[in-house]
Enzyme design. Structure first.
Site, PDB file in Angstrom:
ATOM      1  N   CYS A 124      63.437  30.220  -1.820  1.00 13.66           N
ATOM      2  CA  CYS A 124      63.605  29.352  -0.658  1.00 13.66           C
ATOM      3  C   CYS A 124      62.427  28.376  -0.564  1.00 13.66           C
ATOM      4  O   CYS A 124      62.614  27.167  -0.370  1.00 13.66           O
ATOM      5  CB  CYS A 124      63.731  30.207   0.600  1.00 13.66           C
ATOM      6  SG  CYS A 124      64.100  29.256   2.088  1.00 13.66           S
ATOM      7  N   CYS A 125      61.196  28.888  -0.717  1.00 15.41           N
ATOM      8  CA  CYS A 125      60.021  28.015  -0.666  1.00 15.41           C
ATOM      9  C   CYS A 125      60.046  27.006  -1.810  1.00 15.41           C
ATOM     10  O   CYS A 125      59.617  25.862  -1.646  1.00 15.41           O
ATOM     11  CB  CYS A 125      58.731  28.834  -0.745  1.00 15.41           C
ATOM     12  SG  CYS A 125      58.108  29.408   0.841  1.00 15.41           S
ATOM     13  N   CYS A 207      57.621  27.649   8.790  1.00 11.64           N
ATOM     14  CA  CYS A 207      59.024  27.664   9.208  1.00 11.64           C
ATOM     15  C   CYS A 207      59.254  28.809  10.191  1.00 11.64           C
ATOM     16  O   CYS A 207      58.659  29.885  10.045  1.00 11.64           O
ATOM     17  CB  CYS A 207      59.922  27.884   7.999  1.00 11.64           C
ATOM     18  SG  CYS A 207      59.768  26.631   6.720  1.00 11.64           S
ATOM     19  N   CYS A 210      59.917  32.525   9.127  1.00 10.97           N
ATOM     20  CA  CYS A 210      58.860  33.220   8.387  1.00 10.97           C
ATOM     21  C   CYS A 210      57.519  33.200   9.111  1.00 10.97           C
ATOM     22  O   CYS A 210      56.477  33.406   8.491  1.00 10.97           O
ATOM     23  CB  CYS A 210      58.695  32.581   7.010  1.00 10.97           C
ATOM     24  SG  CYS A 210      60.192  32.622   6.029  1.00 10.97           S
ATOM     25  N   CYS A 233      53.077  30.007   0.250  1.00 10.43           N
ATOM     26  CA  CYS A 233      54.373  29.412  -0.099  1.00 10.43           C
ATOM     27  C   CYS A 233      54.418  29.002  -1.560  1.00 10.43           C
ATOM     28  O   CYS A 233      55.493  28.768  -2.109  1.00 10.43           O
ATOM     29  CB  CYS A 233      54.670  28.213   0.792  1.00 10.43           C
ATOM     30  SG  CYS A 233      53.395  26.956   0.741  1.00 10.43           S
TER      31      CYS A 233
HETATM   32 FE1  SF4 Z   1      62.082  29.218   3.309  1.00  9.92          FE
HETATM   33 FE2  SF4 Z   1      60.425  30.691   4.790  1.00  9.92          FE
HETATM   34 FE3  SF4 Z   1      59.493  29.265   2.708  1.00  9.92          FE
HETATM   35 FE4  SF4 Z   1      60.341  28.046   4.944  1.00  9.92          FE
HETATM   36  S1  SF4 Z   1      58.543  29.419   4.728  1.00  9.92           S
HETATM   37  S2  SF4 Z   1      60.787  27.416   2.875  1.00  9.92           S
HETATM   38  S3  SF4 Z   1      62.090  29.362   5.534  1.00  9.92           S
HETATM   39  S4  SF4 Z   1      60.896  31.050   2.658  1.00  9.92           S
END
Ligand code: SF4
Length: 243
Positions: A124-125, A207, A210, A233
């Site tokens: 996701c990151c 975000c 998280c 991240c």
């Molecule tokens: Fe995804 Fe969490 Fe990374 Fe944001 S902080 S990009 S929601 S994994």
């Protein structure tokens, strides 16, 4: 402009013997050198945390039309977007860019399943932060970051000027000697707007899926990716994980 240090010509931090004794602990000198050296091509990747608004204020006094990039994952707190709107009004000359990922949150859910951050946060990151910054820095020689040495063990050896293997560039970190108290003293003395979540137990804000509030006195990044084996991240590590 001064001769540029590039990824390929980097030998060591040119400030290696520099012992800052000014009120900004060297940050102002490093920023002046950075904009004198890299000019318009310098990119500040700002998360709009407490360090971010300090750096924006300092940068605005040195380069009024500096480029500032926010990695807009589409998953930030409303308070973060409100702060960015305030900053845009306060510093109208700054070129603040909202860099979005290739996929919207809904498109990502369709392709990878919902709430990817719970199952594969590295991926996701990668999709929502790292790839957009890779695209932003593509061809750029240097970028600025608000890292501080005391934030975490992995950041304790950060220098003012660093060879960045992750993005094949030069990463400049003017705030390495600042403490958390230094950051807040500057914010208060200069009456800067800041993310109101900082007043509710969120020292580090990313975000919303998280990021959690932390207990008083807790580590500044303890509220990030709670319950997961993840503390960064990936913007400040060399691994190309998650894709
Ligand atoms: Fe995804 Fe969490 Fe990374 Fe944001 S902080 S990009 S929601 S994994």
């Amino acid at each position: 402009m001064k001769p540029q240090i590039t990824y390929d010509t980097f030998v060591e931090d040119p400030f290696i013997d520099f012992e800052p004794n000014d009120a900004t602990k060297g940050a102002e000198s490093v920023l002046e050198w950075a904009y004198d050296t890299y000019g318009d091509s310098m990119i500040y990747a700002c998360s709009f945390g407490a360090e971010g608004i300090v750096l924006i204020d300092m940068i605005s006094k040195i380069k009024k039309d500096a480029t500032v990039v926010f990695l807009d994952t589409g998953l930030h707190f409303p308070q973060t977007y409100e702060l960015i709107d305030k900053v845009k009004k306060k510093y109208p000359g700054l070129r603040i860019q909202m860099k979005k990922p290739d996929l919207t949150v809904d498109e990502q859910a369709e392709k990878y399943g919902s709430a990817l951050w719970k199952r594969q946060p590295d991926q996701c990151c990668y999709l929502r932060k790292i790839k957009p910054l890779e695209d932003t820095l593509s061809g750029a020689v240097s970028w600025l970051s608000g890292l501080r040495r005391e934030q975490s063990p992995s950041r304790s050896k950060t220098n003012f000027v660093n060879k960045d293997d992750r993005f094949h560039s030069i990463k400049i970190c003017p705030l390495i000697y600042w403490t958390w108290d230094d950051v807040w003293d500057y914010i208060k003395e200069n009456n800067l707007d800041y993310n109101e979540l900082h007043d509710h137990g969120y020292p580090s804000i990313g975000c919303f899926p998280c990021t959690q509030a932390v207990s008083a006195g807790g580590d500044s990044r303890e509220g990030r990716w709670v319950g997961l084996q993840k503390t960064e991240c990936g913007l400040h590590t060399v691994e190309k994980g998650g894709h």
